[in-house]
Scaffold this active site. Structure first.
Site, short mmCIF file in Angstrom:
data_model
loop_
_atom_site.label_atom_id
_atom_site.label_comp_id
_atom_site.label_asym_id
_atom_site.label_seq_id
_atom_site.Cartn_x
_atom_site.Cartn_y
_atom_site.Cartn_z
N SER A 128 18.66 42.36 39.06
CA SER A 128 19.11 41.37 40.03
C SER A 128 18.82 39.96 39.54
O SER A 128 17.84 39.73 38.86
CB SER A 128 18.45 41.56 41.39
OG SER A 128 18.90 40.53 42.27
N LYS A 183 17.27 49.10 43.79
CA LYS A 183 18.22 47.98 43.65
C LYS A 183 19.23 47.99 44.79
O LYS A 183 19.60 46.95 45.32
CB LYS A 183 18.94 48.05 42.30
CG LYS A 183 20.08 47.03 42.12
CD LYS A 183 19.58 45.62 42.07
CE LYS A 183 20.57 44.49 42.13
NZ LYS A 183 21.93 44.58 41.78
N HIS A 186 17.52 46.65 47.78
CA HIS A 186 17.40 45.20 47.56
C HIS A 186 18.68 44.52 48.03
O HIS A 186 18.65 43.52 48.76
CB HIS A 186 17.14 44.90 46.08
CG HIS A 186 17.39 43.48 45.69
ND1 HIS A 186 18.66 42.96 45.51
CD2 HIS A 186 16.55 42.44 45.46
CE1 HIS A 186 18.57 41.68 45.19
NE2 HIS A 186 17.30 41.34 45.15
N ASN A 187 19.81 45.04 47.61
CA ASN A 187 21.07 44.41 47.99
C ASN A 187 21.34 44.52 49.48
O ASN A 187 21.89 43.60 50.09
CB ASN A 187 22.23 45.01 47.19
CG ASN A 187 22.24 44.54 45.75
OD1 ASN A 187 21.19 44.22 45.19
ND2 ASN A 187 23.40 44.50 45.13
N GLU A 190 19.40 41.93 51.02
CA GLU A 190 20.10 40.67 50.72
C GLU A 190 21.23 40.42 51.74
O GLU A 190 21.38 39.31 52.26
CB GLU A 190 20.64 40.76 49.29
CG GLU A 190 21.54 39.65 48.83
CD GLU A 190 22.11 39.98 47.42
OE1 GLU A 190 21.36 40.39 46.53
OE2 GLU A 190 23.34 39.84 47.24
P1 NBP Z 1 32.03 43.72 34.83
O1 NBP Z 1 31.47 44.54 35.91
O2 NBP Z 1 33.16 42.82 35.14
O3 NBP Z 1 32.44 44.69 33.61
C1 NBP Z 1 33.09 44.19 32.47
C2 NBP Z 1 32.61 44.90 31.23
O4 NBP Z 1 32.86 46.32 31.33
C3 NBP Z 1 33.34 44.42 29.99
O5 NBP Z 1 32.43 44.37 28.92
C4 NBP Z 1 34.38 45.52 29.79
O6 NBP Z 1 34.85 45.61 28.47
C5 NBP Z 1 33.58 46.71 30.14
N1 NBP Z 1 34.38 47.94 30.38
C6 NBP Z 1 35.22 48.26 31.38
BR1 NBP Z 1 35.67 47.16 32.74
N2 NBP Z 1 35.74 49.49 31.27
C7 NBP Z 1 35.22 49.97 30.13
C8 NBP Z 1 35.39 51.20 29.46
N3 NBP Z 1 36.15 52.17 29.96
N4 NBP Z 1 34.75 51.37 28.29
C9 NBP Z 1 33.95 50.40 27.78
N5 NBP Z 1 33.75 49.21 28.38
C10 NBP Z 1 34.38 49.00 29.54
O7 NBP Z 1 30.87 42.84 34.12
P2 NBP Z 1 29.61 42.06 34.74
O8 NBP Z 1 29.97 41.24 35.92
O9 NBP Z 1 28.95 41.42 33.59
O10 NBP Z 1 28.66 43.23 35.29
C11 NBP Z 1 28.15 44.25 34.45
C12 NBP Z 1 27.35 45.21 35.32
O11 NBP Z 1 26.25 44.52 35.88
C13 NBP Z 1 28.13 45.79 36.49
O12 NBP Z 1 27.76 47.12 36.68
C14 NBP Z 1 27.70 44.96 37.65
O13 NBP Z 1 27.81 45.65 38.88
C15 NBP Z 1 26.27 44.68 37.29
N6 NBP Z 1 25.70 43.48 37.90
C16 NBP Z 1 26.42 42.34 37.97
C17 NBP Z 1 25.87 41.20 38.53
C18 NBP Z 1 26.64 39.92 38.60
O14 NBP Z 1 26.10 38.95 39.17
N7 NBP Z 1 27.84 39.84 38.07
C19 NBP Z 1 24.55 41.24 39.00
C20 NBP Z 1 23.82 42.40 38.88
C21 NBP Z 1 24.41 43.51 38.33
P3 NBP Z 1 36.15 44.75 28.00
O15 NBP Z 1 35.63 43.39 27.66
O16 NBP Z 1 36.63 45.50 26.82
O17 NBP Z 1 37.11 44.75 29.13
#
Ligand code: NBP
Length: 477
Positions: A128, A183, A186-187, A190
């Site tokens: 988080s 987690k 936590h959400n 939140e």
């Molecule tokens: P996203 O959740 O938007 O995921 C994008 C990533 O997933 C890219 O690297 C993409 O590759 C890859 N991907 C996908 Br979509 N399908 C795939 C597949 N079949 N094979 C391999 N790679 C694949 O990214 P994020 O916002 O950075 O979040 C990442 C994780 O962290 C998520 O689980 C999210 O819930 C969690 N999270 C996010 C936050 C936040 O604030 N954003 C906070 C806490 C946790 P590509 O580039 O080739 O499309």
């Protein structure tokens, strides 16, 4: 070169997490399905530390020192399974896959079991703090084997946020899905925190008659006291922001329909399964849902109700103080409910989660970070078997002091027709718990009447049934 850690999935979270490892002196292998993202990371931030860019899965795995530590930061759900299927055949017993995405803990349990059979450690790590946290220090909630934490823990401790006392905001939460479960809750908390803050804002606006800028100042003041927290701080920022295009308060130009990604809903779904009353979190999820029903809302606009009328200035200031009490008391209830759910999950799945340690790692880095969590930690450290946060003397005393104002605020909300489902649910939970007799006795009577479901008596052991359709005599069931 061999990398101590690898990150695959280089969207906002993965990229910043990889940079965080590199900035802390680790050599980081980086990989992404779409190679351009990997190249962009190294081009833009390569000078921050040692990165090894890998184009293929084979190159990525080959770049890692053994036992391998491979962090997966892809979109939660099927992409996580796809990535595991791609990498697991390339790994060897003792290697670790760390899923830092927002996985459902049941998926984490399944993945952990499947990979354990192949000798691979699967660590479901809740992270988080959003984008900024991933870069500068998130709160990390890893679940998995003790061995994997021995190998991974020191690295996670290094990149995590630090609480005010310097303690790293990471701990080994427990086996398999424990980290992602925590987690999830936590959400959920939140969501509840945000809903309560939203209700406080609306009361200050519609009942007290303050402007968004004035309310921002009130929140700033609150943030110097016991409500000191990241969410209160950013609330003041959002409320004082003025829209450049119109000159209006930013909050007035945003469509009032809240979205959600699912972790709050999961918290409530799982609570229903575990039989834990998380009414405050549930109301927060439902409030977002209600806000999104645009057609239903416009069809309901003409329904009768009082028009909120603003208070005079001295009254408004006194009311704001009461709202602070109501918000604080309701917040204690939300955390009470959330920790109850963690305790119930821990019991159900045999995780043996240390609730004080959970409060401790939420003190920094994460979205719900707050001064208040230090006191929750202290309460559980003093009494690990605390039945409820409300049983802690300090919290009980604070609620006792707040309750008159809490009730007054609720009365004002009802009288003026301002919806405060979070405050109301929190107060009802409190009054329900402290009530010596609940109408549940009547419910049992009704159930016995129409379905012969039986009841227990206050004065004798056993299960009883009344012959409602006959002479109303009582029989033992
Ligand atoms: P996203 O959740 O938007 O995921 C994008 C990533 O997933 C890219 O690297 C993409 O590759 C890859 N991907 C996908 Br979509 N399908 C795939 C597949 N079949 N094979 C391999 N790679 C694949 O990214 P994020 O916002 O950075 O979040 C990442 C994780 O962290 C998520 O689980 C999210 O819930 C969690 N999270 C996010 C936050 C936040 O604030 N954003 C906070 C806490 C946790 P590509 O580039 O080739 O499309």
């Amino acid at each position: 070169t061999s990398a101590q850690i690898g990150v695959t999935g280089l969207a906002v979270m993965g990229r910043n997490l990889a940079r965080n490892f590199a900035r802390n002196g680790y050599t980081v292998a980086v990989h992404n399905r779409t190679v351009s993202r990997t190249k962009a990371l190294v081009e833009e931030f390569g000078q921050e530390g040692d990165f090894v860019a890998a184009e293929t899965a084979e190159e990525f795995v080959a770049a890692l020192e053994r036992p391998r530590r491979l962090v997966v930061m892809v979109k939660a759900g099927e992409p996580t399974d796809a990535v595991i299927q791609e990498f697991a055949p390339l790994l060897e017993p003792g290697d670790m896959i760390i899923d830092g995405g927002n996985a459902h803990f049941a998926d984490t349990r399944r993945r952990e079991r499947e990979l354990r059979e192949r000798g691979i450690h699967f660590v479901g790590a809740g992270i988080s703090g959003g984008e900024e946290g991933a870069l500068h220090g998130p709160s990390i909630m890893p679940g998995g084997s003790v061995e994997s934490y021995q190998s991974l823990g020191p690295m996670l401790e290094k990149i995590s946020a630090k609480a005010a006392d310097g303690a790293p905001c990471v701990t080994h939460v427990g086996p398999d899905g424990a980290g992602h479960f925590v987690k999830m809750v936590h959400n959920g908390i939140e969501y509840a925190d945000m809903q309560l803050i939203g209700e406080a804002y609306q009361l200050l606006r519609d009942v007290a008659g303050y402007s968004p800028a004035q309310i921002a100042d009130i929140f700033r003041t609150w943030n110097t006291g016991r409500l000191d927290s990241y969410l209160i701080e950013i609330t003041a920022e959002v409320l004082s922001h003025v829209d450049a295009a119109t000159g209006k308060p930013f909050v007035d130009v945003v469509v009032d329909q809240a979205e959600q990604k699912g972790t709050g809903r999961w918290t409530v779904q799982i609570a229903l399964d575990l039989g834990v009353p998380v009414s405050g979190i549930a109301e927060a999820v439902f409030a977002r849902s209600l806000s999104g029903h645009a057609a239903l809302r416009s069809a309901s606009r003409d329904l009768a109700g009082p028009q909120p009328s603003a208070l005079s200035e001295p009254e408004a200031a006194a009311f704001a103080d009461r709202v602070e009490q109501a918000l604080y008391a309701s917040k204690i209830v939300s955390y009470t409910q959330g920790f109850h759910e963690i305790a119930a999950g821990s019991e159900e799945y045999g995780w043996d989660i240390d609730l004080g340690a959970v409060a401790s790692i939420w003190r920094g880095g994460c979205i719900i970070r707050a001064a208040f969590l230090d006191r929750i930690r202290a309460a559980y450290d003093a009494r690990p078997d605390l039945p409820s946060l409300l049983s802690d003397e300090t919290f009980a005393r604070e609620i006792a002091d707040a309750q008159d104002d809490w009730r007054e605020v609720q009365i004002a909300a009802v009288r003026q027709g301002v919806a405060t489902p979070g405050f109301a649910a929190a107060l009802a939970y409190y009054d329900g718990l402290r009530s010596p007799r609940l109408p549940a006795a009547l419910t049992q009577g009704q159930r016995d009447f129409f379905g012969a479901h039986t009841y227990r008596r206050v004065d004798r052991e056993g299960a009883f049934h009344t012959l409602w359709g006959g002479d109303r005599g009582e029989v033992t069931a």
